[in-house]
Design a protein around this motif. Structure first.
Motif, mmCIF file in Angstrom:
data_model
loop_
_atom_site.group_PDB
_atom_site.id
_atom_site.type_symbol
_atom_site.label_atom_id
_atom_site.label_comp_id
_atom_site.label_asym_id
_atom_site.label_seq_id
_atom_site.Cartn_x
_atom_site.Cartn_y
_atom_site.Cartn_z
ATOM 1 N N MET A 1 -43.292 3.551 12.141
ATOM 2 C CA MET A 1 -43.568 4.965 12.389
ATOM 3 C C MET A 1 -42.436 5.830 11.859
ATOM 4 S SD MET A 1 -45.916 6.906 13.656
ATOM 5 C CE MET A 1 -45.602 8.193 12.469
ATOM 6 N N LEU A 2 -41.199 5.422 12.086
ATOM 7 C CA LEU A 2 -40.066 6.212 11.604
ATOM 8 C C LEU A 2 -39.980 6.198 10.078
ATOM 9 C CD1 LEU A 2 -37.355 5.419 14.283
ATOM 10 C CD2 LEU A 2 -38.476 7.616 13.873
ATOM 11 N N SER A 3 -40.514 5.165 9.438
ATOM 12 C CA SER A 3 -40.481 5.135 7.971
ATOM 13 C C SER A 3 -41.431 6.175 7.373
ATOM 14 C CB SER A 3 -40.839 3.741 7.452
ATOM 15 O OG SER A 3 -42.224 3.490 7.623
ATOM 16 N N GLU A 4 -42.370 6.678 8.191
ATOM 17 C CA GLU A 4 -43.340 7.668 7.704
ATOM 18 C C GLU A 4 -43.108 9.059 8.285
ATOM 19 O OE1 GLU A 4 -47.181 6.184 8.768
ATOM 20 O OE2 GLU A 4 -46.799 4.223 7.881
ATOM 21 N N ALA A 5 -42.219 9.189 9.266
ATOM 22 C CA ALA A 5 -42.045 10.459 9.973
ATOM 23 C C ALA A 5 -41.169 11.425 9.176
ATOM 24 C CB ALA A 5 -41.426 10.198 11.341
ATOM 25 N N PHE A 6 -41.193 12.683 9.572
ATOM 26 C CA PHE A 6 -40.331 13.706 8.988
ATOM 27 C C PHE A 6 -39.018 13.767 9.748
ATOM 28 C CE2 PHE A 6 -44.670 15.207 8.109
ATOM 29 C CZ PHE A 6 -44.587 15.381 6.737
ATOM 30 N N TYR A 7 -37.979 14.317 9.103
ATOM 31 C CA TYR A 7 -36.677 14.589 9.728
ATOM 32 C C TYR A 7 -35.999 13.334 10.266
ATOM 33 C CZ TYR A 7 -38.989 19.135 9.748
ATOM 34 O OH TYR A 7 -39.688 20.256 9.387
#
Length: 105
Positions: free
Chosen positions: A71-77
């Motif tokens: 999820m963090l590999s696709e999230a912004f910021y």
């Protein structure tokens, strides 16, 4: 037993929160309980990143799981100290944890 967790909101205000260790809560749920602006749209399944936060100090945290990493590999910021609040259970080892809420997507 409660632990003290400091969370900086998106306006830069630091909230000192008493977090119960005996209720099986996580950081996302703690934020919602104190009415901080965390949506938790997916209900804590590591599928939306709306509870992303930045870890500001060196407190032992559980290892990041595959779902959270994905999820963090696709999230912004995302930063090197990003975590999903829903993936951090509140335990006594979090005493003194300092977090900052990530900007809204």
């Amino acid at each position: 037993m409660d632990v003290l967790i400091k969370i900086k909101d998106r306006e830069g205000v630091v909230h000192e929160l008493q977090a119960p260790t005996d209720m099986a809560m996580n950081i996302m749920e703690l934020c919602k309980a104190y009415e901080l602006p965390v949506e938790g749209t997916c209900g804590g399944m590591a599928m939306c990143a709306s509870c992303q936060c930045y870890v500001l100090n060196d407190v032992p945290l559980p290892a990041m799981g595959e779902d959270e990493e994905a999820m963090l590999s696709e999230a912004f910021y995302v930063k090197s100290n990003s975590r999903l609040g829903c993936q951090i259970p509140i335990t006594e080892s979090l005493e003194g944890l300092e977090l900052e809420l990530a900007p809204e997507n």
